[in-house]
Structure formats: C-alpha cells, structure tokens
Design a protein around this motif. Structure first.
Motif, PDB file in Angstrom:
ATOM      1  N   ARG A   1       0.810  -1.206   0.000  1.00 48.68           N
ATOM      2  CA  ARG A   1       0.000   0.000   0.000  1.00 48.68           C
ATOM      3  C   ARG A   1       0.855   1.273   0.000  1.00 48.68           C
ATOM      4  O   ARG A   1       0.835   2.069   0.957  1.00 48.68           O
ATOM      5  CB  ARG A   1      -0.956   0.015   1.190  1.00 48.68           C
ATOM      6  N   PRO A   2       1.631   1.494  -1.037  1.00 52.02           N
ATOM      7  CA  PRO A   2       2.486   2.691  -1.089  1.00 52.02           C
ATOM      8  C   PRO A   2       1.658   3.959  -1.083  1.00 52.02           C
ATOM      9  O   PRO A   2       0.561   4.018  -1.649  1.00 52.02           O
ATOM     10  CB  PRO A   2       3.244   2.512  -2.408  1.00 52.02           C
ATOM     11  N   ASN A   3       2.193   4.996  -0.458  1.00 51.23           N
ATOM     12  CA  ASN A   3       1.516   6.287  -0.446  1.00 51.23           C
ATOM     13  C   ASN A   3       1.870   7.068  -1.710  1.00 51.23           C
ATOM     14  O   ASN A   3       2.638   6.594  -2.565  1.00 51.23           O
ATOM     15  CB  ASN A   3       1.859   7.078   0.819  1.00 51.23           C
ATOM     16  N   ILE A   4       1.342   8.280  -1.819  1.00 51.83           N
ATOM     17  CA  ILE A   4       1.537   9.078  -3.026  1.00 51.83           C
ATOM     18  C   ILE A   4       3.023   9.358  -3.266  1.00 51.83           C
ATOM     19  O   ILE A   4       3.519   9.224  -4.393  1.00 51.83           O
ATOM     20  CB  ILE A   4       0.747  10.394  -2.944  1.00 51.83           C
ATOM     21  N   GLN A   5       3.738   9.735  -2.222  1.00 54.29           N
ATOM     22  CA  GLN A   5       5.154  10.057  -2.411  1.00 54.29           C
ATOM     23  C   GLN A   5       5.946   8.834  -2.845  1.00 54.29           C
ATOM     24  O   GLN A   5       6.832   8.933  -3.702  1.00 54.29           O
ATOM     25  CB  GLN A   5       5.749  10.636  -1.131  1.00 54.29           C
ATOM     26  N   GLU A   6       5.649   7.691  -2.283  1.00 59.25           N
ATOM     27  CA  GLU A   6       6.369   6.470  -2.646  1.00 59.25           C
ATOM     28  C   GLU A   6       6.097   6.082  -4.091  1.00 59.25           C
ATOM     29  O   GLU A   6       7.011   5.681  -4.822  1.00 59.25           O
ATOM     30  CB  GLU A   6       5.971   5.345  -1.688  1.00 59.25           C
ATOM     31  N   LYS A   7       4.856   6.227  -4.532  1.00 56.84           N
ATOM     32  CA  LYS A   7       4.522   5.938  -5.927  1.00 56.84           C
ATOM     33  C   LYS A   7       5.251   6.895  -6.864  1.00 56.84           C
ATOM     34  O   LYS A   7       5.783   6.489  -7.901  1.00 56.84           O
ATOM     35  CB  LYS A   7       3.012   6.052  -6.139  1.00 56.84           C
ATOM     36  N   LEU A   8       5.250   8.170  -6.483  1.00 57.20           N
ATOM     37  CA  LEU A   8       5.900   9.158  -7.338  1.00 57.20           C
ATOM     38  C   LEU A   8       7.403   8.938  -7.399  1.00 57.20           C
ATOM     39  O   LEU A   8       8.005   9.041  -8.470  1.00 57.20           O
ATOM     40  CB  LEU A   8       5.581  10.566  -6.837  1.00 57.20           C
ATOM     41  N   MET A   9       8.018   8.610  -6.272  1.00 59.24           N
ATOM     42  CA  MET A   9       9.472   8.386  -6.258  1.00 59.24           C
ATOM     43  C   MET A   9       9.846   7.173  -7.113  1.00 59.24           C
ATOM     44  O   MET A   9      10.883   7.182  -7.788  1.00 59.24           O
ATOM     45  CB  MET A   9       9.952   8.207  -4.828  1.00 59.24           C
ATOM     46  N   GLU A  10       9.015   6.155  -7.117  1.00 59.94           N
ATOM     47  CA  GLU A  10       9.277   5.009  -7.987  1.00 59.94           C
ATOM     48  C   GLU A  10       9.225   5.428  -9.455  1.00 59.94           C
ATOM     49  O   GLU A  10      10.068   5.029 -10.271  1.00 59.94           O
ATOM     50  CB  GLU A  10       8.269   3.900  -7.730  1.00 59.94           C
ATOM     51  N   GLN A  11       8.243   6.275  -9.812  1.00 61.20           N
ATOM     52  CA  GLN A  11       8.147   6.753 -11.188  1.00 61.20           C
ATOM     53  C   GLN A  11       9.345   7.612 -11.553  1.00 61.20           C
ATOM     54  O   GLN A  11       9.849   7.533 -12.686  1.00 61.20           O
ATOM     55  CB  GLN A  11       6.852   7.544 -11.372  1.00 61.20           C
TER      56      GLN A  11
END
Length: 304
Positions: free
Chosen positions: A235-245
C-alpha cells in the motif's frame, strides 16, 4: 499580424484584421503554435469571443475533460503565456481545474509543492523547479496569484511531468528522500548502492558504465534492487509511488545518455515525449480526482 497556414479550417475573416475590433478570432493554443513545425494544416475550429464573455465559451467544450494541453510556439512567448495564464485561472475558477503541470522535472515539481504546502518556503521555491519559465513576468504573476489565494485554501497546485530533472532541487534532496522511504519502511539498502545511484542519477558520471560491461551489469543489478524494494512496499503512499516513477524516469534518461555516449543512432525527442506521456498518464492515476492543465511547448504535445 502573425502568419497562419492558409486552410479553410483556419481562415481569418478580414473584418477581424484590426486590433481595435472588439471581436477577435481565438485559435486554440495547441493548434496555433504547432504551425511552425507542421507541413500540413491541422484540422481545427475557430471560436469567436468578445471582451464580455471572455473564456466562457470553453465551458461547454471542456466539460468532463480531465486533462487540457496548452502549448506555445517557443518557450517564453509573452503574449501566448499571458493568455495561457488567463485561461488557466479561468478554468481554476469555473471548472475546478486546480493543478498546473509544467514541462519540468517530475521530482522537482513535486518537491517544490511539498515544501511550499508545508509552509517551509514561499512561492519563490518554484523559481528553482519551473526553471524554463521562472524568469518571465507571466510566471511571476502566477506566483503572486498563488500567494493571494493561499489563505483561502484555493491555490493552484504546480507540479511537473518531465522525465528530465534539470534544477537544483533534484541534486539537493532526491537521494535523501529516496533513503528516507526505505528507512521508514525498514527495507535495507546499502550506502554503496545509494552512492552509486547518486553518482549516476545526480552527478551523471556515465563514462565507465557506457564503456565497461562489468560496470554496466553492476548498475542494472542495483536498478533492479531499488525497483524490487519499491515492490516490497505494501500500500504505497503518493510520495512512494511518485518516487518510484522518478526512478523509472531516471533509468530511462540515463539509458538514453549512455546510448549517446556510445554514438548509437536514436531519436531523442521521440523518447522524451514518450516518457512525458507516460508521466501524464501516471499523474492522472495518482491524482484521480484532480483536473489538470498541462503547460509545455507545443511540439511535445503534437502528434506526428
């Protein structure tokens, strides 16, 4: 009077020739500014507006549209930028399109927004993140608008969708933010990996990787380690999703630059446009309830 490609779709009626006339022909920015690099007329429709109605005729046209693309022929075209800002503010007031997505680094745009909304900096932080337009009067007017409306919690969000990170925010904050994500998730990655990632992503020290097979294989193993660690996050948060991108962006960007060092034939602009398109899709899914106005040069939006 500016030159337009002659076609039935974009015919300018003679009575609109003079600036003093109250009625003018408005051609949508995306199509207008594409003429300089297009050899074919682009099908479109002229709309007439007057001083009283302003941009209200667009309300019906843009109804239920989640993403609007606003181009310009050259970076910093003053008249075009002024109208783009007027249109963006109109859509913000009328249609709730409160997110401006600039052709600037995805990480840097997000970091500037986070610092600003945390009250750690003023809107001046955007001069470091939206660097292509920061020295224009129009962009400074946007920042002034954001400051005026901040107290009403109705300010415009300014972020980025580019795969390139060209400003100082990336070099200052990215690696530490990356470390923090995995530290908080109790995922162990060695300092050596982070140092190598910083050397490649931030310092752009690519010669050994481009010329040495062993170094290249080692780098891609470290890429896989970092990306695999993101997949371990439940359940990644918004920042974690963005950092992966952002990491995916940087891998793709570095790969392109290595190919250039190796003198491979490639179409750099096609690559970057493709990556930016992926980023826009990503952002639309990351913020499903937000309506976005995208601000870029027209050649990045044009098909063919």
């Amino acid at each position: 009077m500016p030159y337009f490609v002659k076609s039935t779709e974009f015919a300018i009626v003679e009575k609109y020739k003079y600036i003093k006339m109250k009625k003018v022909t408005l051609l949508l920015f995306l199509f207008c500014s594409s003429f300089s690099f297009s050899q074919k007329p682009i099908a479109g429709k002229p709309y007439v507006m007057n001083d009283n109605k302003d941009f209200y005729f667009l309300d019906k046209i843009l109804k239920n549209k989640k993403i609007i693309l606003l181009g310009e022929q050259t970076y910093g075209d003053g008249a075009t930028m002024d109208e783009k800002l007027n249109l963006a503010l109109h859509l913000n007031r009328r249609k709730g399109k409160n997110t401006l997505v600039f052709e600037t680094g995805m990480y840097e745009g997000y970091k500037a927004w986070k610092l600003y909304t945390a009250n750690k900096v003023t809107t001046a932080i955007y001069n470091r993140s939206v660097y292509r337009w920061s020295n224009t009067r129009t962009f400074q007017n946007l920042l002034s608008h954001m400051e005026r409306t901040a107290s009403f919690k109705d300010t415009i969000k300014v972020i980025g969708f580019d795969s390139e990170e060209g400003g100082s925010l990336f070099s200052q904050y990215f690696i530490e933010d990356l470390k923090k994500i995995f530290l908080e998730r109790q995922i162990i990655i060695s300092d050596t990996v982070f140092s190598n990632i910083e050397k490649i992503f931030v310092q752009r020290d690519l010669n050994n990787v481009a010329t040495n097979k062993k170094d290249s294989l080692n780098l891609y193993q470290q890429y896989n380690l970092v990306l695999g660690s993101f997949k371990e996050i439940g359940r990644p948060n918004i920042q974690e999703k963005l950092m992966e991108q952002v990491v995916l962006n940087q891998i793709a960007q570095v790969d392109l630059e290595i190919k250039k060092i190796q003198k491979q034939k490639l179409k750099q602009q096609n690559f970057r446009d493709s990556q930016m398109a992926k980023n826009l899709i990503f952002l639309s899914e990351l913020y499903p309830d937000e309506k976005m106005i995208c601000w870029s040069s027209s050649n990045h939006f044009a098909n063919n």
